[in-house]
Scaffold this motif. Structure first.
Motif, short mmCIF file in Angstrom:
data_model
loop_
_atom_site.label_atom_id
_atom_site.label_comp_id
_atom_site.label_asym_id
_atom_site.label_seq_id
_atom_site.Cartn_x
_atom_site.Cartn_y
_atom_site.Cartn_z
N ARG A 15 31.56 -6.02 19.98
CA ARG A 15 30.89 -6.59 18.68
C ARG A 15 31.82 -6.03 17.52
NH1 ARG A 15 26.74 -4.96 21.98
NH2 ARG A 15 24.87 -6.27 21.94
N TYR A 16 32.02 -6.90 16.53
CA TYR A 16 32.97 -6.97 15.54
C TYR A 16 32.26 -7.35 14.36
CZ TYR A 16 36.33 -7.10 19.46
OH TYR A 16 36.82 -6.53 20.56
N VAL A 17 33.02 -6.96 13.14
CA VAL A 17 32.27 -7.51 11.88
C VAL A 17 33.64 -8.27 11.08
CG1 VAL A 17 31.58 -6.88 9.64
CG2 VAL A 17 30.66 -5.86 11.69
N LEU A 18 33.27 -9.55 10.78
CA LEU A 18 34.35 -10.28 10.13
C LEU A 18 33.93 -10.41 8.80
CD1 LEU A 18 36.75 -12.24 10.17
CD2 LEU A 18 35.29 -14.06 10.54
N ARG A 19 34.79 -9.90 7.55
CA ARG A 19 34.43 -10.12 6.42
C ARG A 19 35.59 -10.90 5.93
NH1 ARG A 19 34.01 -4.86 5.54
NH2 ARG A 19 31.60 -4.81 5.72
N GLN A 20 35.08 -11.77 4.93
CA GLN A 20 35.98 -12.28 3.94
C GLN A 20 35.79 -11.88 2.38
OE1 GLN A 20 34.92 -16.34 2.86
NE2 GLN A 20 37.09 -17.06 3.06
N TYR A 29 40.78 -12.15 5.10
CA TYR A 29 39.80 -11.85 6.21
C TYR A 29 40.16 -10.43 6.84
CZ TYR A 29 38.54 -16.80 6.29
OH TYR A 29 38.11 -18.06 5.86
N GLU A 30 38.89 -9.77 7.24
CA GLU A 30 39.28 -8.34 7.62
C GLU A 30 38.32 -8.50 9.10
OE1 GLU A 30 39.81 -5.55 3.76
OE2 GLU A 30 37.76 -5.58 4.79
N LEU A 44 40.45 -3.10 12.46
CA LEU A 44 41.51 -3.45 13.42
C LEU A 44 42.63 -4.28 12.65
CD1 LEU A 44 39.10 -4.80 16.53
CD2 LEU A 44 40.44 -2.65 16.15
N CYS A 45 42.40 -5.46 11.94
CA CYS A 45 43.53 -6.12 11.58
C CYS A 45 42.96 -7.07 10.27
CB CYS A 45 44.03 -7.05 12.67
SG CYS A 45 42.92 -8.13 13.38
N PHE A 46 44.03 -7.63 9.77
CA PHE A 46 43.51 -8.46 8.49
C PHE A 46 44.54 -9.71 8.45
CE2 PHE A 46 46.79 -5.77 6.54
CZ PHE A 46 47.47 -6.67 5.96
N ALA A 47 43.99 -10.65 7.57
CA ALA A 47 44.95 -11.77 7.35
C ALA A 47 44.86 -11.97 5.70
CB ALA A 47 44.55 -12.80 8.00
N GLU A 48 45.73 -12.21 4.85
CA GLU A 48 45.87 -12.80 3.79
C GLU A 48 46.35 -14.14 3.43
OE1 GLU A 48 47.42 -9.71 1.09
OE2 GLU A 48 45.87 -8.41 1.09
N GLN A 49 45.61 -15.03 2.73
CA GLN A 49 46.01 -16.28 2.66
C GLN A 49 45.82 -16.63 1.19
OE1 GLN A 49 43.12 -19.29 4.17
NE2 GLN A 49 44.82 -20.00 5.31
#
Length: 208
Positions: A15-20, A29-30, A44-49
């Motif tokens: 299970r994961y939580v995806l947060r924008q 995005y986290e 765990l990780c993130f992306a920036e756009q």
């Protein structure tokens, strides 16, 4: 000597939580690991756009300096979005693939998700009425890139009907999704990087 019996108990669902998080200049995005109750266990990780930038490529990093890419996805062709997206690991090696099925998506957003071993899963919005309402919202000329007022949930299923990935959007001012990766026929969930790349694409590319 008696050989030990292999444990064939299926692995627990992941299970994961995806947060924008939205700012004036950057979409972030986290991905956060969660327990069975949905409690967050750590980033765990993130992306920036950058806002208004092309969304054909997203890369996730483990560090704030963005020196250690963990995984990402990228369109095979920049112009032809129907060509699909490759999911790659931190070294650029393919670990999955997904593609929007535009014909089937006219009434209900539909995606195909594939693993390197050839297994394929079809994902659709869980609620047909919400899917149609979102379609009507997206064609309004005054909407443009404004977020829709709908909670949309997706289920990706194997040919036998078993669920391989589910994504549930939660009520709130921010886009938050609870993502579950159940064990597959081989007793293990799919690679979480592939599953979470697909989950991010459901948010980032939904209006494409």
């Amino acid at each position: 000597m008696t050989e030990p019996v292999a444990d064939k108990t299926p692995a627990a669902a992941e299970r994961y939580v995806l947060r924008q998080k939205l700012t004036l200049m950057v979409n972030r995005y986290e991905i956060i690991r969660a327990d069975e109750q949905g409690n967050e266990l750590g980033l765990l990780c993130f992306a920036e756009q950058k806002r208004m930038a092309f969304k054909e490529q997203v890369t996730f990093y483990t560090d704030s300096a963005k020196t250690h890419p963990l995984f990402g996805f990228k369109a095979r062709k920049r112009i032809d979005l129907g060509s699909g997206y490759d999911v790659t690991d931190g070294n650029g090696q393919p670990i999955g693939y997904f593609k929007k099925q535009f014909g089937a998506s006219l009434l209900n957003s539909t995606w195909m998700l594939a693993l390197p071993d050839g297994r394929e899963f079809i994902g659709r919005e869980r609620n047909q009425k919400v899917a149609i309402a979102r379609r009507l919202w997206e064609v309004l000329p005054v909407v443009n890139d404004l977020p829709g007022p709908f909670l949309f949930h997706f289920d990706f299923k194997a040919p036998d009907g078993s669920v391989a990935l589910s994504s549930d959007k939660k009520v709130g001012l921010k886009d938050v999704y609870h993502v579950t990766l159940p064990a597959l026929a081989d007793g293990k969930p799919m690679d979480w990087r592939v599953g979470m790349a697909m989950a991010v694409a459901l948010d980032a590319l939904q209006s494409r």
